[in-house]
Write a protein that holds these residues in place. Structure first.
Motif, PDB file in Angstrom:
ATOM      1  N   VAL A   1       0.850  -1.192   0.000  1.00  0.00           N
ATOM      2  CA  VAL A   1       0.000   0.000   0.000  1.00  0.00           C
ATOM      3  C   VAL A   1       0.886   1.243   0.000  1.00  0.00           C
ATOM      4  O   VAL A   1       1.788   1.365   0.827  1.00  0.00           O
TER       5      VAL A   1
ATOM      6  N   LEU B   1      -3.494   4.752  -2.473  1.00  0.00           N
ATOM      7  CA  LEU B   1      -4.615   5.339  -1.748  1.00  0.00           C
ATOM      8  C   LEU B   1      -4.545   6.863  -1.737  1.00  0.00           C
ATOM      9  O   LEU B   1      -3.477   7.432  -1.514  1.00  0.00           O
TER      10      LEU B   1
ATOM     11  N   VAL C   1      -1.516  -1.309  -4.074  1.00  0.00           N
ATOM     12  CA  VAL C   1      -2.641  -0.388  -3.991  1.00  0.00           C
ATOM     13  C   VAL C   1      -2.145   1.030  -3.757  1.00  0.00           C
ATOM     14  O   VAL C   1      -1.235   1.256  -2.947  1.00  0.00           O
TER      15      VAL C   1
ATOM     16  N   ALA D   1      -6.520   0.332   3.338  1.00  0.00           N
ATOM     17  CA  ALA D   1      -6.757  -0.463   2.126  1.00  0.00           C
ATOM     18  C   ALA D   1      -7.780  -1.576   2.326  1.00  0.00           C
ATOM     19  O   ALA D   1      -8.214  -2.200   1.346  1.00  0.00           O
TER      20      ALA D   1
END
Length: 424
Positions: free
Chosen positions: A216, A269, A267, A299
């Motif tokens: 993340v 964000l 991911v 996440a």
């Protein structure tokens, strides 16, 4: 994930090296709790556990890699002194290690580093370290530190692209696997330069190969995502520095090679989403985290269906947050949620115009939180910058419609970054 195309052998931390690191740091580094989260377990109908690296002495996992690296140096190198560059957490780990090992250290930090992190670094290092504030980003500080290293012959302690540092961070994985009472289905971890995930993923791939590993990173500094998409390490020209613990323009080459093979997903964000998690952790669980420390938990809702009924670990990587940033954190969270909106409002320059705006344009639960207006003579209308906080995001479109119908609408500012930066 793209596969490695290069034929050269890729460095991967061996289990023996990680176990050796665990032994080396055992008298200094805390074995942090792997705590069940009632809040997130209930929300996602899963067994969500938090690896609380925010509870380390230096309030982040960075002490692991820093101490492992410095304590493994030959005495003649240690005597020359060490140098590092850091956005804050690695700096504190290096400072702590220098003080503990009585080794001289020079620590370069960006000028933009929150004061709390600078003061903590000086406190942990005491008389053994010198803190130098240089550059606007980690990468600026890094370049300055490398020049200093070359001029004075110091040993550079890289915050993430170093084998001993990676092996030190990997010790977290050994602890998690020892502490968990059931197989782990998913592990979510923040990524800046990649040292943490490179180390942790390597251990899991060897000891728990069925665990899904999710990296993340902040959308404003998506250096690993960009590199994975390109199939090679690339340097971002510009980054958003808000998530200072994970804002790097270029990931480590060792870490990229490992993550390219080991990560199941990556991911990105929005910073506002991370801010909402910071507020939720404080308000609901009394846990104080820095932006990077909230990324893994942030996440989870992207995997809500996949993790139902699963054993999930989230890395809470650090808690070095400056309380003076709270107002900005709240503001970013409200903006992301669609609650806070800024407009240029065109007010007729007549008595009662503001009263009409409040009575006939604002909804019953809307609140003016920002207002800047200066009357302009010899004009029919005068512009005002108005910040409005809604009770519900669904109230936005009706508000804009009323503003236009009553001829108050001038311009929406949230999606105009060149103007918006002066407000937030």
């Amino acid at each position: 994930m793209k596969t490695i195309l290069a034929k050269e052998k890729i460095y991967k931390p061996s289990l023996d090296a990680v176990k050796e690191a665990a032994s080396r740091i055992s008298k200094v580094v805390l074995k942090t709790p792997l705590a069940n989260s009632f809040t997130y377990s209930k929300r996602f109908e899963a067994n969500v556990m938090l690896k609380r690296e925010d509870l380390q002495q230096v309030r982040s996992y960075k002490i692991r890699g820093a101490y492992n690296k410095i304590s493994s140096l030959p005495q003649e190198q240690l005597a020359k002194g060490v140098i590092c560059a850091s956005a804050g957490n690695h700096a504190q780990g290096v400072a702590f290690a220098c003080n503990k090992l009585q080794a001289k250290g020079v620590i370069y930090m960006p000028i933009t580093t929150p004061r709390q992190k600078v003061e903590q670094t000086q406190m942990f290092g005491g008389e053994w370290v010198e803190v130098v504030l240089k550059g606007d980003t980690f990468d600026d500080s890094f370049k300055s530190a490398m020049k200093h290293r070359d001029q004075h012959g110091l040993v550079f302690i890289h915050p993430f692209d170093d084998e001993k540092v990676i092996e030190g961070q990997a010790t977290i994985a050994l602890e998690i696997l020892e502490q968990a009472d059931a197989p782990i289905d998913y592990i979510f971890a923040p990524l800046g330069g990649g040292g943490l995930l490179a180390g942790v993923s390597s251990v899991f791939k060897q000891l728990s190969p069925n665990t899904k590993i999710i990296g993340v990173e902040p959308a404003g500094a998506a250096s690993m995502t960009s590199s994975l998409n390109e199939g090679k390490v690339i340097e971002l020209a510009e980054i958003e520095r808000f998530v200072d613990g994970a804002a790097v323009q270029k990931v480590g080459s060792r870490n990229f090679a490992i993550c390219q093979q080991n990560l199941d997903d990556m991911v990105c964000l929005p910073e506002g989403k991370i801010c909402q998690t910071i507020l939720d952790l404080y308000n609901k669980d009394a846990i104080v985290v820095e932006p990077a420390g909230a990324m893994a938990i942030s996440a989870l809702d992207l995997y809500a269906e996949e993790i139902k009924g699963k054993n999930v670990v989230c890395m809470v990587s650090g808690s070095n947050n400056d309380i003076t940033r709270t107002a900005e954190i709240k503001e970013r969270a409200l903006l992301y949620a669609g609650i806070k909106h800024y407009f240029i409002v065109s007010f007729p320059q007549r008595a009662g115009a503001l009263r009409e705006f409040v009575a006939k344009v604002l909804g019953p639960n809307d609140d003016i939180t920002h207002f800047e207006y200066s009357k302009k003579h010899h004009r029919e209308n005068g512009p005002a910058v108005v910040g409005i906080e809604l009770n519900n995001p669904a109230d936005f479109e009706p508000l804009v419609e009323r503003m236009k119908r009553k001829n108050f609408y001038g311009e929406y500012l949230n999606d105009k970054p060149n103007l918006f930066q002066f407000l937030v």
